[in-house]
Design an enzyme around this catalytic site. Structure first.
Site, PDB file in Angstrom:
ATOM      1  N   HIS A 140      10.786   4.500  -2.730  1.00 37.50           N
ATOM      2  CA  HIS A 140      10.119   4.008  -1.527  1.00 37.50           C
ATOM      3  C   HIS A 140       9.885   2.505  -1.604  1.00 37.50           C
ATOM      4  CE1 HIS A 140       7.293   4.970  -4.619  1.00 37.50           C
ATOM      5  NE2 HIS A 140       6.212   4.630  -3.941  1.00 37.50           N
ATOM      6  N   ARG A 141       9.480   2.037  -2.785  1.00 33.62           N
ATOM      7  CA  ARG A 141       9.224   0.604  -2.962  1.00 33.62           C
ATOM      8  C   ARG A 141      10.530  -0.186  -2.942  1.00 33.62           C
ATOM      9  NH1 ARG A 141       5.881   1.402  -6.647  1.00 33.62           N
ATOM     10  NH2 ARG A 141       4.120   1.462  -5.212  1.00 33.62           N
ATOM     11  N   ASP A 144       4.610   9.855 -10.451  1.00 33.88           N
ATOM     12  CA  ASP A 144       6.026   9.957 -10.821  1.00 33.88           C
ATOM     13  C   ASP A 144       6.363  11.224 -11.606  1.00 33.88           C
ATOM     14  OD1 ASP A 144       7.023   7.704  -9.537  1.00 33.88           O
ATOM     15  OD2 ASP A 144       6.622   6.369 -11.220  1.00 33.88           O
ATOM     16  N   ASP A 204       0.880  -1.164   0.000  1.00 32.51           N
ATOM     17  CA  ASP A 204       0.000   0.000   0.000  1.00 32.51           C
ATOM     18  C   ASP A 204       0.913   1.207   0.000  1.00 32.51           C
ATOM     19  OD1 ASP A 204      -2.832   0.743  -0.061  1.00 32.51           O
ATOM     20  OD2 ASP A 204      -2.308   1.940   1.694  1.00 32.51           O
TER      21      ASP A 204
END
Length: 207
Positions: A194-195, A169, A79
């Site tokens: 972040h991912r 993005d 999430d």
């Protein structure tokens, strides 16, 4: 690298039907070289879960349990979203449906730009951050989901730049690199996003 017991099942369901996310995860898992097959939930005809949590962590767990319950397999869910402090953290957990319709990137970007107009009168820099929370459950009723979190700091542009990536993005500016997130290649983005950060923590948990 050790192999957790859920590896014995040979596969892990990725609880997402977002094509952009799935593509990024497939690339990340390829880089990790894990001995497990990653199955996007769409391949198993698993519908999206109802995301009624109030935080990234809650929604990630909801999605992981949903995919695991239907598939009978371990599942990982992401999430994620963009948080802008001057907007009180919005879009936050509502990032994918900020403009109303889920997954309409152009509309979401347009709404974010419009909402930020009152804060740009004197040319102020608008800070923002991408947040990713991964939740891994070994089964649908797993009492101890594993959580991995990544945060990517940047600024919000006044207009989109770049053709790569997805979501917000094109609006996410990286001052230290002088590019937007949408101007990075997949490989470049995965190293710092972040991912990518959350996936690196996942990888480290296996050691």
């Amino acid at each position: 690298m050790s192999t957790p017991h859920w590896f014995d099942q040979g596969s892990l369901v990725l609880a997402s039907n977002n094509k952009g996310k799935v593509a990024e995860f497939e690339k990340l898992f390829e880089q990790l070289k894990l001995p497990v097959e990653i199955i996007p939930q769409g391949r198993l005809n698993i519908p999206d879960a109802i995301e009624d949590g109030l935080s990234f962590i809650e929604n990630a767990i909801i999605k992981a349990r949903h995919a695991s319950k239907i598939s009978g397999k371990p599942a990982m869910a992401d999430d994620s979203g963009i948080c802008v402090p001057v907007l009180g953290g919005a879009p936050g957990i509502y990032s994918a449906r900020y403009a109303g319709e889920h997954g309409d990137d152009a509309a979401n970007n347009a709404k974010l730009l419009n909402d930020l107009l009152p804060f740009r009168k004197n040319g102020e820099v608008i800070e923002g951050m991408f947040v990713c929370v991964l939740a891994l459950v070994t089964h649908a009723e797993d009492p101890l989901p594993q959580i991995f979190q990544g945060i990517w700091h940047g600024e919000i542009l006044e207009a989109p730049r770049g053709e790569n990536g997805f979501g917000y993005d094109p609006l996410f500016w990286l001052p230290e690199l002088q590019v937007s997130s949408a101007e990075l290649s997949k490989e470049e983005k995965n190293k710092i996003s972040h991912r990518g950060q959350a996936m690196q923590l996942f990888r480290e948990s296996l050691v």
